[in-house]
Every structure is written in C-alpha cells, then in structure tokens.
Design a protein around this motif. Structure first.
Motif, short mmCIF file in Angstrom:
data_model
loop_
_atom_site.label_atom_id
_atom_site.label_comp_id
_atom_site.label_asym_id
_atom_site.label_seq_id
_atom_site.Cartn_x
_atom_site.Cartn_y
_atom_site.Cartn_z
N ASN A 103 46.13 47.05 46.99
CA ASN A 103 44.72 46.80 47.30
C ASN A 103 44.15 47.87 48.23
O ASN A 103 43.52 47.59 49.25
CB ASN A 103 44.55 45.41 47.94
CG ASN A 103 43.09 44.96 47.95
OD1 ASN A 103 42.31 45.33 47.08
ND2 ASN A 103 42.72 44.16 48.93
N ILE A 113 47.52 51.54 43.69
CA ILE A 113 46.23 51.22 44.33
C ILE A 113 45.88 49.75 44.11
O ILE A 113 45.42 49.06 45.02
CB ILE A 113 45.13 52.15 43.78
CG1 ILE A 113 45.29 53.56 44.35
CG2 ILE A 113 43.73 51.61 44.10
CD1 ILE A 113 44.45 54.61 43.68
N ARG A 114 46.12 49.27 42.90
CA ARG A 114 45.82 47.86 42.61
C ARG A 114 46.79 46.92 43.32
O ARG A 114 46.39 45.91 43.91
CB ARG A 114 45.87 47.63 41.10
CG ARG A 114 44.69 48.28 40.36
CD ARG A 114 44.67 47.89 38.90
NE ARG A 114 45.79 48.50 38.16
CZ ARG A 114 45.75 49.72 37.64
NH1 ARG A 114 44.69 50.49 37.79
NH2 ARG A 114 46.80 50.18 36.97
N LYS A 164 41.79 50.52 49.73
CA LYS A 164 40.33 50.69 49.77
C LYS A 164 40.01 51.92 50.61
O LYS A 164 40.78 52.33 51.47
CB LYS A 164 39.66 49.48 50.41
CG LYS A 164 39.98 48.14 49.72
CD LYS A 164 39.34 48.04 48.36
CE LYS A 164 39.60 46.67 47.74
NZ LYS A 164 39.07 46.57 46.35
N GLU A 204 52.10 53.49 51.47
CA GLU A 204 52.02 52.23 50.73
C GLU A 204 53.16 52.12 49.72
O GLU A 204 53.69 51.02 49.49
CB GLU A 204 50.67 52.13 50.02
CG GLU A 204 49.48 51.97 50.95
CD GLU A 204 49.58 50.72 51.82
OE1 GLU A 204 49.99 49.66 51.31
OE2 GLU A 204 49.26 50.82 53.02
#
Length: 325
Positions: free
Chosen positions: A321, A317-318, A323, A171
């Motif tokens: 997104n 992480i924010r 999960k 990511e």
C-alpha cells in the motif's frame, strides 16, 4: 599508353569480376546528440551519462551533449524527452523510478512509457546495500531481523523519498522477512545517510556508491547487497540471500530511450554506439566504480525488462500500500 589489346583485356577482366552490392548507409544528422539526464548534475545518472557519452561521440561522429533536467523524481526530464522531435538527436538516460514506479503511483502522468518512449539499451544496474550504524550492535542480517521481530514497529529505515527505489527496497525487505519497521522518507539519499550516521534512524537500503565511503571509513556496517551476486566493489559483503533474506532483489537501473517515432535505423545507430561504449575497457572500469553491473542488450530486451519490472514493483506497491503522500 595502353594498346588496344591491353584495353580489351582489362575490360574483359573487369566484366568477369562480380559487382559488390551497394550497401545503403543509414543517414544520421550531422548535428550534436542530446542526452537528457533527469537528475541534478554530479549525481550517479549524470556521471554515467558523461562516461558513456564520450565514447558514443566517437562512434557517432557527433558530440553527445548531456542536458540535466532534474525535478519530480526524474519525471521532468523523461517528459522533456518524450515530447522531443523523434529524429534521433534526443535521448534520455532514465531510471527505475520515473519509468516503472512513479507511473503506478501518480493518478495522472504527462507521458506513457510504452507509448511515448522507444527503448535503445539497458545501460547499468546498481544494487542497494543494507547498512546500519556500528552503534546499533548488530553484525548480520539475521541479527537485525531478530531485533526487529523483538521490537516490532520500533526500528526505522530511511529512504530518498516516498516512491523512491530505496523506499521500495525497504518495503521488499519488510515483506520478505515479515518484520515491522517504520519508513522515514527524506528528500534524497544524502540526508538519510546523515541521519543514519548520527543514529536518528536505524538502517537504510541505499545504492552502493552513496554509502561506499562510509563503509570503507568504518562508520557504517554493510550487512547485505540486494543482488543475485556479490558486488565486485564489495566482495566481502554477502548477498541478501546468502545472509538469510532470499528474494530481496532490488536494483536502481539506468536505461537509454529515444522519443517514440524515432526511425528504426537511427535507433539502431544509437544502440550500436551505446553498446560499443559499454564494451570499452575504460568505460567498464569507470562504471565499475559505480558499484553496478553493466547490461547492454537489444531494444526488444529492454522493452521486456521494463515490463517485467513494472509487474514486479506494481505488485509490491499494492501489497505494501505504498503512497506518495
């Protein structure tokens, strides 16, 4: 037999000598020290624990026993350590996921890293390395990024599972390069590498030891290492910054903790033994085979490092997104 004059002379000489201050030696229990490893036996964390545990045993004068408590991405073992008696006889060698990533992804945690664990020392940091199958036809990070931008949403990358350090490394790569690639989670890095070799997925950012045999065997091509400096074990592979993807810095790190409330003198003894192990030449050579950078440092430095890592990965992480499901 001493004459009276000789006895008086010796007494006078003894009184003239300054008395050395008594140094209180911190008490340490005469019992084995348990080092919990929250992953399966034979994995990287287990290997690292056994390497440093041998030297720590010598320094402590007590056997250091490795106790594997795998499960839930490392959380089972960390919880076991956090709930142990804080007497200096239990430590845990934990890593990035269970200490900074999963606590920010789970709605409820059985432990609080800051409240339930006492830092001892940072042990080792192992970078990830971006690898592709040679069948893919790309030979550099720049070529891979160009291909991904030409085919948005079509290229895939594997990881050891949702929320794993390999997932977050992917990511981060996406975020810093602006590409759209699809995450494919696996139950561990090994099956992801198997699918990469078969061509089922296109790339993976994996810890160096996981893919090193396939790189050396010519089956996978290493494009870049996610560290500030090149890996000594793969000196010809550029850093991601050198390859044109700056700020893609990601490492799986391992650090030693004790249960919160462990007396400060025992934390100091454990710290000194661990750092002595990390300075041992044989240990350094063995850890170099893991492809990482030996750390060390004080408990305070480890605490600050964990907080910085929590901030860094929490933001990612924010933004991405991320999960668990």
């Amino acid at each position: 037999m001493l004459t009276r004059r000789q006895s008086l002379a010796l007494l006078a000489a003894g009184c003239a000598m300054p008395l050395a201050p008594a140094v209180a030696q911190p008490a340490f229990p005469d019992q084995p020290v348990k080092m919990i490893v929250p992953f399966a036996a034979g994995g990287p964390a287990d290997i690292i624990a056994r390497i440093i545990g041998q030297v720590m045993s010598t320094k402590l004068g007590q056997p250091v026993v490795v106790d594997s408590r795998s499960g839930a991405g490392g959380m089972v073992g960390v919880e076991a350590a956090a709930r142990s008696r804080p007497d200096g006889l239990t430590t845990v060698l934990a890593s990035t996921g269970a200490l900074v990533v999963l606590p920010q992804l789970m709605p409820r945690m059985a432990y609080d890293v800051q409240k339930d664990l006492a830092p001892i020392t940072h042990v080792l940091s192992v970078p990830q390395i971006l690898v592709v199958s040679k069948k893919k036809g790309v030979k550099s990070v720049a070529e891979l990024v160009a291909l991904a931008k030409k085919q948005p949403g079509q290229l895939t990358y594997g990881s050891a599972g949702n929320g794993s350090s390999l997932h977050l490394a992917g990511e981060l790569f996406k975020l810093k390069t602006g590409i759209d690639i699809v995450h494919v989670p696996y139950r561990g890095a090994a099956p992801a590498v198997t699918d990469l070799l078969s061509g089922t997925i296109d790339m993976i950012l994996a810890d160096v030891p996981v893919v090193l045999p396939h790189i050396r065997g010519g089956e996978l091509l290493a494009l870049g290492v996610t560290a500030k400096e090149r890996a000594a074990i793969l000196p010809d592979v550029p850093t991601m910054a050198e390859a044109g993807a700056p700020d893609v810095i990601s490492e799986t790190w391992y650090a030693m903790f004790a249960p919160s409330g462990t007396p400060a003198d025992r934390i100091r003894i454990l710290h000194d033994a661990a750092v002595a192990a990390l300075r041992d030449n044989d240990v350094r050579r063995s850890l170099a085979d893991q492809g990482g950078t030996i750390a060390g440092g004080t408990p305070e430095q480890l605490g600050a490092f964990v907080q910085a890592e929590r901030t860094k990965w929490g933001e990612l992480i924010r933004l991405a997104n991320v999960k668990l499901d």
